[in-house]
Motif scaffolding. Sequence first.
Motif, PDB file in Angstrom:
ATOM      1  N   MET A   1       1.024  -1.209   0.102  1.00 24.32           N
ATOM      2  CA  MET A   1      -0.214   0.053  -0.010  1.00 24.32           C
ATOM      3  C   MET A   1       0.857   1.055   0.001  1.00 24.32           C
ATOM      4  O   MET A   1       1.889   1.233   0.811  1.00 24.32           O
ATOM      5  N   ASN A   2       0.832   2.149  -0.699  1.00 21.81           N
ATOM      6  CA  ASN A   2       1.421   3.343  -1.190  1.00 21.81           C
ATOM      7  C   ASN A   2       0.852   4.568   0.181  1.00 21.81           C
ATOM      8  O   ASN A   2      -0.028   4.057   0.625  1.00 21.81           O
ATOM      9  N   PHE A   3       1.672   5.387   0.083  1.00 25.24           N
ATOM     10  CA  PHE A   3       1.533   6.471   1.158  1.00 25.24           C
ATOM     11  C   PHE A   3       0.234   7.155   1.146  1.00 25.24           C
ATOM     12  O   PHE A   3      -0.779   7.315   2.213  1.00 25.24           O
ATOM     13  N   GLU A   4      -0.487   7.431  -0.172  1.00 20.34           N
ATOM     14  CA  GLU A   4      -1.505   8.028  -0.281  1.00 20.34           C
ATOM     15  C   GLU A   4      -2.536   7.094   0.142  1.00 20.34           C
ATOM     16  O   GLU A   4      -3.887   7.540   0.805  1.00 20.34           O
ATOM     17  N   ALA A   5      -2.649   5.769  -0.390  1.00 24.07           N
ATOM     18  CA  ALA A   5      -3.575   4.973  -0.139  1.00 24.07           C
ATOM     19  C   ALA A   5      -3.882   4.720   1.448  1.00 24.07           C
ATOM     20  O   ALA A   5      -4.882   4.653   1.891  1.00 24.07           O
ATOM     21  N   PHE A   6      -2.593   4.798   2.097  1.00 23.25           N
ATOM     22  CA  PHE A   6      -2.821   4.437   3.547  1.00 23.25           C
ATOM     23  C   PHE A   6      -3.248   5.727   4.246  1.00 23.25           C
ATOM     24  O   PHE A   6      -4.044   5.258   5.002  1.00 23.25           O
ATOM     25  N   ARG A   7      -2.933   6.769   3.815  1.00 23.22           N
ATOM     26  CA  ARG A   7      -3.518   7.972   4.506  1.00 23.22           C
ATOM     27  C   ARG A   7      -5.158   8.161   4.197  1.00 23.22           C
ATOM     28  O   ARG A   7      -5.866   8.324   5.038  1.00 23.22           O
ATOM     29  N   SER A   8      -5.554   7.925   3.070  1.00 21.28           N
ATOM     30  CA  SER A   8      -6.862   7.650   2.639  1.00 21.28           C
ATOM     31  C   SER A   8      -7.594   6.596   3.523  1.00 21.28           C
ATOM     32  O   SER A   8      -8.834   7.026   3.972  1.00 21.28           O
ATOM     33  N   PHE A   9      -7.116   5.408   3.679  1.00 21.85           N
ATOM     34  CA  PHE A   9      -7.602   4.423   4.628  1.00 21.85           C
ATOM     35  C   PHE A   9      -7.669   4.989   6.124  1.00 21.85           C
ATOM     36  O   PHE A   9      -8.573   4.738   6.625  1.00 21.85           O
ATOM     37  N   LEU A  10      -6.513   5.473   6.311  1.00 21.36           N
ATOM     38  CA  LEU A  10      -6.638   6.052   7.917  1.00 21.36           C
ATOM     39  C   LEU A  10      -7.613   7.040   8.254  1.00 21.36           C
ATOM     40  O   LEU A  10      -8.294   7.109   9.141  1.00 21.36           O
ATOM     41  N   CYS A  11      -7.866   7.986   7.116  1.00 22.13           N
ATOM     42  CA  CYS A  11      -8.850   9.061   7.345  1.00 22.13           C
ATOM     43  C   CYS A  11     -10.299   8.762   7.265  1.00 22.13           C
ATOM     44  O   CYS A  11     -11.131   9.605   7.303  1.00 22.13           O
ATOM     45  N   GLU A  12     -10.558   7.223   6.961  1.00 18.68           N
ATOM     46  CA  GLU A  12     -12.057   6.945   6.922  1.00 18.68           C
ATOM     47  C   GLU A  12     -12.775   7.052   8.180  1.00 18.68           C
ATOM     48  O   GLU A  12     -13.758   7.077   8.336  1.00 18.68           O
ATOM     49  N   SER A  13     -11.958   6.871   9.126  1.00 19.49           N
ATOM     50  CA  SER A  13     -12.730   7.369  10.610  1.00 19.49           C
ATOM     51  C   SER A  13     -12.186   8.548  11.395  1.00 19.49           C
ATOM     52  O   SER A  13     -11.188   9.252  11.033  1.00 19.49           O
ATOM     53  N   ASP A  14     -13.090   9.131  12.235  1.00 18.44           N
ATOM     54  CA  ASP A  14     -12.686  10.048  13.175  1.00 18.44           C
ATOM     55  C   ASP A  14     -11.351   9.854  13.881  1.00 18.44           C
ATOM     56  O   ASP A  14     -10.291  10.808  13.816  1.00 18.44           O
ATOM     57  N   ARG A  15     -11.476   8.755  14.476  1.00 20.02           N
ATOM     58  CA  ARG A  15      -9.845   8.509  15.166  1.00 20.02           C
ATOM     59  C   ARG A  15      -8.605   8.428  14.151  1.00 20.02           C
ATOM     60  O   ARG A  15      -7.678   8.861  14.503  1.00 20.02           O
ATOM     61  N   GLY A  16      -8.907   7.786  13.002  1.00 23.41           N
ATOM     62  CA  GLY A  16      -7.834   7.660  12.247  1.00 23.41           C
ATOM     63  C   GLY A  16      -7.603   9.015  11.535  1.00 23.41           C
ATOM     64  O   GLY A  16      -6.223   9.309  11.494  1.00 23.41           O
ATOM     65  N   ARG A  17      -8.389  10.120  11.542  1.00 26.27           N
ATOM     66  CA  ARG A  17      -7.672  11.409  11.085  1.00 26.27           C
ATOM     67  C   ARG A  17      -7.489  12.089  12.383  1.00 26.27           C
ATOM     68  O   ARG A  17      -6.581  12.847  11.755  1.00 26.27           O
ATOM     69  N   VAL A  18      -7.881  12.043  13.300  1.00 26.75           N
ATOM     70  CA  VAL A  18      -7.089  12.620  14.471  1.00 26.75           C
ATOM     71  C   VAL A  18      -5.489  12.071  14.385  1.00 26.75           C
ATOM     72  O   VAL A  18      -4.758  13.039  14.423  1.00 26.75           O
ATOM     73  N   PHE A  19      -5.377  10.781  14.428  1.00 26.68           N
ATOM     74  CA  PHE A  19      -4.081  10.375  14.375  1.00 26.68           C
ATOM     75  C   PHE A  19      -3.060  10.746  13.036  1.00 26.68           C
ATOM     76  O   PHE A  19      -2.122  11.047  13.263  1.00 26.68           O
ATOM     77  N   ASP A  20      -3.637  10.799  11.884  1.00 18.94           N
ATOM     78  CA  ASP A  20      -3.063  11.103  10.685  1.00 18.94           C
ATOM     79  C   ASP A  20      -2.800  12.603  11.040  1.00 18.94           C
ATOM     80  O   ASP A  20      -1.523  12.987  10.895  1.00 18.94           O
ATOM     81  N   SER A  21      -3.327  13.376  11.484  1.00 21.41           N
ATOM     82  CA  SER A  21      -3.124  14.891  11.772  1.00 21.41           C
ATOM     83  C   SER A  21      -1.785  14.942  12.572  1.00 21.41           C
ATOM     84  O   SER A  21      -1.174  15.694  12.503  1.00 21.41           O
ATOM     85  N   LEU A  22      -2.034  14.060  13.728  1.00 20.33           N
ATOM     86  CA  LEU A  22      -1.229  14.180  14.947  1.00 20.33           C
ATOM     87  C   LEU A  22       0.220  13.833  14.293  1.00 20.33           C
ATOM     88  O   LEU A  22       1.341  14.665  14.610  1.00 20.33           O
ATOM     89  N   ILE A  23       0.190  12.872  13.610  1.00 22.23           N
ATOM     90  CA  ILE A  23       1.368  12.160  13.013  1.00 22.23           C
ATOM     91  C   ILE A  23       2.092  13.183  12.103  1.00 22.23           C
ATOM     92  O   ILE A  23       3.369  13.632  12.127  1.00 22.23           O
TER      93      ILE A  23
END
Length: 78
Positions: A1-23
Motif C-alpha cells: 500500500m502506498n502512502f496516499e492509499a494508507f492516508r486515505s484508509f486511515l482518514c476513513e474514521s474520526d480516530r484515524g483522521r486525528v491520528f493522521d493529523s497528529l503524525i
Amino acid sequence: MNFEAFRSFLCESDRGRVFDSLIAVELGLEEYECAWQAHADMNPHGETNDVIIGFLIDVGDYIGVGDADFDKVLASVE
C-alpha cells in the motif's frame, strides 16, 4: 500500500483522521511518508492490516500519543 492509499484508509474514521493529523504535525509529511515506506518495506509479505497496525503502534509510541490523547481530541470536536 502506498502512502496516499494508507492516508486515505486511515482518514476513513474520526480516530484515524486525528491520528493522521497528529503524525503529520509531529513528524512533517516528508518524514511521515518515509517512516511509512520504511515500515512497509520491512514487512513486504505482511498482511496489510498487520502492517498498518504495527506502524500505528510504533509511530504512536515514538511521538508519545496514547488512547487517552485520542479520546480528549475526539471529545473536543463532538
